[in-house]
Design an enzyme around this catalytic site. Structure first.
Site, PDB file in Angstrom:
ATOM      1  N   TYR A   1      48.715  54.363  64.755  1.00  0.00           N
ATOM      2  CA  TYR A   1      50.059  54.921  64.954  1.00  0.00           C
ATOM      3  C   TYR A   1      50.073  56.433  64.746  1.00  0.00           C
ATOM      4  O   TYR A   1      50.892  57.135  65.311  1.00  0.00           O
ATOM      5  CB  TYR A   1      51.085  54.210  64.054  1.00  0.00           C
ATOM      6  CG  TYR A   1      51.764  53.075  64.805  1.00  0.00           C
ATOM      7  CD1 TYR A   1      50.999  52.047  65.347  1.00  0.00           C
ATOM      8  CD2 TYR A   1      53.135  53.052  65.010  1.00  0.00           C
ATOM      9  CE1 TYR A   1      51.585  51.029  66.076  1.00  0.00           C
ATOM     10  CE2 TYR A   1      53.738  52.037  65.741  1.00  0.00           C
ATOM     11  CZ  TYR A   1      52.956  51.026  66.269  1.00  0.00           C
ATOM     12  OH  TYR A   1      53.546  50.033  67.003  1.00  0.00           O
TER      13      TYR A   1
ATOM     14  N   HIS B   1      51.204  51.091  59.552  1.00  0.00           N
ATOM     15  CA  HIS B   1      51.857  51.888  60.596  1.00  0.00           C
ATOM     16  C   HIS B   1      53.252  52.366  60.155  1.00  0.00           C
ATOM     17  O   HIS B   1      53.610  53.530  60.317  1.00  0.00           O
ATOM     18  CB  HIS B   1      52.006  51.080  61.892  1.00  0.00           C
ATOM     19  CG  HIS B   1      50.734  50.438  62.371  1.00  0.00           C
ATOM     20  ND1 HIS B   1      49.501  50.991  62.155  1.00  0.00           N
ATOM     21  CD2 HIS B   1      50.504  49.283  63.067  1.00  0.00           C
ATOM     22  CE1 HIS B   1      48.566  50.208  62.688  1.00  0.00           C
ATOM     23  NE2 HIS B   1      49.155  49.169  63.239  1.00  0.00           N
TER      24      HIS B   1
ATOM     25  N   LYS C   1      42.041  49.432  59.621  1.00  0.00           N
ATOM     26  CA  LYS C   1      42.628  48.366  58.815  1.00  0.00           C
ATOM     27  C   LYS C   1      42.188  46.978  59.309  1.00  0.00           C
ATOM     28  O   LYS C   1      41.801  46.874  60.472  1.00  0.00           O
ATOM     29  CB  LYS C   1      44.139  48.488  58.840  1.00  0.00           C
ATOM     30  CG  LYS C   1      44.720  48.145  60.219  1.00  0.00           C
ATOM     31  CD  LYS C   1      46.096  47.600  60.105  1.00  0.00           C
ATOM     32  CE  LYS C   1      46.571  47.102  61.417  1.00  0.00           C
ATOM     33  NZ  LYS C   1      46.539  45.764  61.749  1.00  0.00           N
TER      34      LYS C   1
ATOM     35  N   LYS D   1      59.728  47.438  71.085  1.00  0.00           N
ATOM     36  CA  LYS D   1      60.221  48.810  70.911  1.00  0.00           C
ATOM     37  C   LYS D   1      59.854  49.318  69.524  1.00  0.00           C
ATOM     38  O   LYS D   1      60.018  48.597  68.546  1.00  0.00           O
ATOM     39  CB  LYS D   1      61.745  48.774  71.066  1.00  0.00           C
ATOM     40  CG  LYS D   1      62.419  50.114  71.014  1.00  0.00           C
ATOM     41  CD  LYS D   1      63.875  50.003  71.430  1.00  0.00           C
ATOM     42  CE  LYS D   1      64.736  49.482  70.296  1.00  0.00           C
ATOM     43  NZ  LYS D   1      66.152  49.405  70.649  1.00  0.00           N
TER      44      LYS D   1
ATOM     45  N   ALA E   1      36.522  47.480  70.738  1.00  0.00           N
ATOM     46  CA  ALA E   1      35.662  48.385  71.502  1.00  0.00           C
ATOM     47  C   ALA E   1      36.038  48.353  72.976  1.00  0.00           C
ATOM     48  O   ALA E   1      36.226  49.397  73.608  1.00  0.00           O
ATOM     49  CB  ALA E   1      34.199  47.988  71.301  1.00  0.00           C
TER      50      ALA E   1
END
Ligand code: BG6
Length: 477
Positions: free
Chosen positions: A180, A241, A149, A341, A20
């Protein structure tokens, strides 16, 4: 575009927790700044802590960096929409207090739409959702449950969670967040593929040699040792993701951009992915950094010395349909690596004209999800000189100087509008667990399956390059 309905209330359960504080309030404030929230939209924080309104407002304000004084007014406006209900009494009493607050807000209004964001540990999803249904379901408007999740820890437990929610919540009342899907470049995958003939026409096994998807993180488990030890990198980022990225990269063109058409195609392609075999993986766990400064995973609090938790996984996936047959998908995710990355590489095959030029490289499309978002196409070009040498250069579509919305802003807006095109549907979840569950069970149950060690700050376990090359060679045979 779908608008947020007037008289919508968003309740954040777990309002004093990390999710939150770090993501949801800043995301909502971002929507306020963009003037996307209707006038009578309200936020109610709910948590067991007995805190005052001021303390609650401080929770909301603390992560916000005001780039300019003119945003202070909007932050104030946002805080004015927020109120707090303490659930310290527990059980029915807490939810009666929450209902009272919601009724107060809705008083005199024709309808009231209630959304409940479960920013809570999954162990309480089911009891909380039962209480919400019992006490706080909207009698004069829509009600939605927003969950994130982990949705279970394998196929069976994910189905079990679903079965427990089923009696109270319809599928179209559950919004499953995978953050994602809110990332701008992930969002762009469908546009790139289906909006550009130049990419659409090469998107198949005839032109593509292999595809690599990497989610690499420079940080270790840092303070989340206990959570991570019971989860591991496969459950933490790959089953969700990474699979979402893979589905968007490989699915067939949906009939439309409606949530159902999109999810139908995602499920269809996920069903073609073979469950990942243990022999097609490299599993690793990070040890101390070379200089001894950075801790090993086992040095984290609450991680036992004999932990076999995977903090790194490289895996090869295969999609057995006509479009992708024979193309290896290299999936790589890990913590405590040499860089942070998230990137997708589409490696094209060698050009048939390669023999008339020397030093040609096959074309490569790099899609950088983060950081430095962008899309780069590596092409062979002639070096400006009097000789005829060739060098690879990038056609470069960086997002530099373009404002990129935060993932949570995008998904909160979807949830508030009731746009499910980026919500994970129940059958997608099922299909994604099927890909990893046999591997996860094998790793969990076999004591002799020990992860390979790699140093904090390195590129991952030894043997990785040979592993990748062996599959690249196989695909060429
Ligand atoms: C979360 C994982 O879902 O995603 C974290 O639980 C991980 O372990 C994070 O670090 C990565 O998200 P992002 O947006 O920072 O790439």
């Amino acid at each position: 575009t779908i608008e947020i309905k007037e008289s919508t209330v968003l309740v954040i359960l777990g309002a004093s927790g990390d999710l939150a504080k770090k993501k949801l309030f800043p995301g909502l404030y971002g929507l306020e700044r963009k003037c996307l929230l209707p006038e009578d939209f309200q936020v109610v924080g709910f948590a067991p802590d007995q805190i005052s309104h001021e303390e609650f407002v401080n929770i909301i304000r603390s992560p916000v960096k005001l780039e300019s004084p003119r945003f202070a007014e909007q932050l104030k406006q946002f805080c004015n929409r927020c109120s707090y209900v303490s659930g310290h009494e527990g059980g029915d009493k807490s939810f009666e207090a929450l209902k009272k607050k919601l009724d107060e807000i809705g008083h005199g209004k024709k309808e009231q739409h209630r959304l409940f964001y479960m920013a809570l540990p999954p162990s309480v999803f089911v009891p909380m959702s039962e209480q919400l249904k019992k006490h706080c379901y909207s009698e004069k408007g829509q009600t939605r449950l927003i969950i994130e999740k982990p949705f279970g820890h394998d196929l069976e437990s994910s189905r079990e969670l679903q079965r427990s929610l089923d009696p109270n919540w319809r599928e179209d009342e559950i919004f499953r967040v995978d953050h994602y899907l809110g990332k701008e470049v992930v969002n762009n995958l469908l546009v790139l593929r289906f909006g550009n003939e130049i990419f659409g026409s090469i998107w198949n096994q005839r032109n593509i040699d292999n595809i690599q998807v990497s989610i690499l993180e420079g940080k270790g488990a840092e303070g989340r040792g206990s959570y991570f030890n019971s989860t591991g990198v496969i459950r933490d980022v790959m089953q969700n993701h990474m699979i979402q990225i893979l589905a968007l990269l490989t699915m067939e063109r949906p009939k439309s951009l409606s949530a159902d058409d999109l999810c139908d195609q995602k499920v269809r392609v996920l069903d073609w992915i073979q469950p990942i075999k243990v022999e097609d993986t490299i599993i690793g766990q990070y040890a101390k950094s070379g200089d001894g400064e950075k801790p090993a995973f086992k040095d984290e609090e609450d991680v036992p010395d004999d932990s076999r938790c995977a903090t790194f996984c490289a895996a090869i996936a295969h999609i057995d349909n006509e479009r992708w047959n024979g193309v290896p998908f290299f999936l790589k995710a890990g913590k405590a690596l040499n860089e942070s990355k998230t990137e997708i590489i589409i490696q094209l095959k060698h050009s048939a004209n390669a023999n008339i030029f020397k030093d040609m490289v096959p074309n490569k499309l790099t899609i950088r999800v983060q950081p430095n978002e962008g899309v780069f196409l590596t092409v062979n070009t002639s070096v400006p000189s009097l000789t005829t040498s060739i060098e690879p250069m990038d056609l470069d579509l960086t997002y530099r100087d373009r404002e990129i919305p935060e993932a949570y802003e995008a998904l909160l807006l979807d949830a508030l509008r009731g746009d499910y095109s980026r919500s994970v549907r129940g059958d997608e979840l099922d299909a994604s667990w099927k890909i990893f569950t046999p591997l996860l069970h094998h790793l969990d149950e076999n004591e002799e399956e020990k992860p390979r060690e790699y140093r904090y700050g390195s590129t991952g376990p030894e043997g990785l390059d040979e592993f990748v090359t062996s599959y690249q060679n196989r695909s060429k045979m």
